[in-house]
Motif scaffolding. Structure first.
Motif, PDB file in Angstrom:
ATOM      1  N   SER A   3       0.831  -1.179   0.000  1.00 38.31           N
ATOM      2  CA  SER A   3       0.000   0.000   0.000  1.00 38.31           C
ATOM      3  C   SER A   3       0.880   1.249   0.000  1.00 38.31           C
ATOM      4  CB  SER A   3      -0.948  -0.024   1.176  1.00 38.31           C
ATOM      5  OG  SER A   3      -0.421   0.572   2.316  1.00 38.31           O
ATOM      6  N   GLU A   4       0.294   2.358  -0.324  1.00 37.39           N
ATOM      7  CA  GLU A   4       1.020   3.623  -0.398  1.00 37.39           C
ATOM      8  C   GLU A   4       1.568   4.050   0.969  1.00 37.39           C
ATOM      9  OE1 GLU A   4       2.886   6.640  -2.271  1.00 37.39           O
ATOM     10  OE2 GLU A   4       1.849   4.977  -3.211  1.00 37.39           O
ATOM     11  N   ILE A   5       0.828   3.745   2.020  1.00 37.07           N
ATOM     12  CA  ILE A   5       1.282   4.107   3.372  1.00 37.07           C
ATOM     13  C   ILE A   5       2.543   3.338   3.738  1.00 37.07           C
ATOM     14  CG2 ILE A   5       0.683   4.023   5.832  1.00 37.07           C
ATOM     15  CD1 ILE A   5      -2.235   4.542   4.952  1.00 37.07           C
ATOM     16  N   ARG A  21       4.707   2.072   1.619  1.00 39.39           N
ATOM     17  CA  ARG A  21       5.784   2.576   0.759  1.00 39.39           C
ATOM     18  C   ARG A  21       6.363   3.857   1.349  1.00 39.39           C
ATOM     19  NH1 ARG A  21       6.954   6.155  -3.209  1.00 39.39           N
ATOM     20  NH2 ARG A  21       8.308   5.441  -4.882  1.00 39.39           N
ATOM     21  N   GLU A  22       5.499   4.774   1.746  1.00 41.68           N
ATOM     22  CA  GLU A  22       5.964   6.038   2.331  1.00 41.68           C
ATOM     23  C   GLU A  22       6.736   5.805   3.624  1.00 41.68           C
ATOM     24  OE1 GLU A  22       6.060   9.127   1.149  1.00 41.68           O
ATOM     25  OE2 GLU A  22       5.320   8.201  -0.688  1.00 41.68           O
ATOM     26  N   GLU A  23       6.296   4.838   4.413  1.00 37.44           N
ATOM     27  CA  GLU A  23       6.993   4.513   5.666  1.00 37.44           C
ATOM     28  C   GLU A  23       8.390   3.969   5.369  1.00 37.44           C
ATOM     29  OE1 GLU A  23       7.476   4.476   9.681  1.00 37.44           O
ATOM     30  OE2 GLU A  23       5.733   5.242   8.611  1.00 37.44           O
ATOM     31  N   SER A  70      10.529   6.765   4.166  1.00 36.42           N
ATOM     32  CA  SER A  70      10.853   7.599   5.322  1.00 36.42           C
ATOM     33  C   SER A  70      12.050   7.040   6.084  1.00 36.42           C
ATOM     34  CB  SER A  70       9.631   7.700   6.236  1.00 36.42           C
ATOM     35  OG  SER A  70       9.942   8.424   7.392  1.00 36.42           O
ATOM     36  N   GLU A  91      11.167   9.442  -6.583  1.00 39.83           N
ATOM     37  CA  GLU A  91       9.868   9.922  -7.041  1.00 39.83           C
ATOM     38  C   GLU A  91       9.735   9.801  -8.559  1.00 39.83           C
ATOM     39  OE1 GLU A  91       6.093  11.094  -6.425  1.00 39.83           O
ATOM     40  OE2 GLU A  91       7.555  10.794  -4.831  1.00 39.83           O
ATOM     41  N   ALA A 103       9.655   6.117  -9.542  1.00 38.23           N
ATOM     42  CA  ALA A 103       8.740   5.322  -8.704  1.00 38.23           C
ATOM     43  C   ALA A 103       9.463   4.129  -8.082  1.00 38.23           C
ATOM     44  CB  ALA A 103       7.522   4.877  -9.506  1.00 38.23           C
ATOM     45  N   GLU A 135      11.001   1.714  -5.214  1.00 35.80           N
ATOM     46  CA  GLU A 135      10.631   1.227  -3.890  1.00 35.80           C
ATOM     47  C   GLU A 135      11.874   1.273  -2.996  1.00 35.80           C
ATOM     48  OE1 GLU A 135       7.576   0.464  -2.967  1.00 35.80           O
ATOM     49  OE2 GLU A 135       6.726   0.685  -4.972  1.00 35.80           O
TER      50      GLU A 135
END
Length: 111
Positions: free
Chosen positions: A1-3, A5-7, A10, A27, A30, A32
């Motif tokens: 999920s996008e969350i 991926r962002e974690e 981060s 970005e 894209a 990972e």
């Protein structure tokens, strides 16, 4: 999920090698977090001296392109706006690998 991926991304931000170029490349292509870490591992393998720079000729040899620095290799370095033509930093390496991987063998042979 996008969350997730962002974690994961981060978590990369805490690394000393993470900079604006790394963020932009992630970005733009894209990427990972695990892909960036795999590329970082390969970079560290090529940086066998431990200077946090990789010899450009060594990079092109690694990808199977031996005499390209005199032709399209310099063009690729220009595209990623490398500061030097002899060595590249990790952020430049990530950008170069990401850009290079978008080219087909046919594209390369036309250069």
């Amino acid at each position: 999920s996008e969350i997730l991926r962002e974690e994961a991304i981060s978590g990369l931000r805490k690394e000393r090698w993470f900079d604006n170029r790394v963020a932009t490349t992630i970005e733009l292509y894209a990427l990972e977090a695990d892909e960036v870490l795999q590329i970082r591992k390969r970079y560290c393998d090529l940086d066998y001296i431990g200077t946090d720079e990789v010899d450009v000729d060594l990079f092109f040899h690694f990808v199977g392109e031996t005499n390209c620095k005199k032709s399209y290799g310099l063009w690729l370095l220009d595209i990623i706006e490398a500061k030097k033509t002899s060595v590249i930093t990790f952020s430049e390496y990530l950008h170069l690998v990401s850009s290079y991987s978008c080219l087909s063998k046919d594209d390369i042979s036309k250069m």
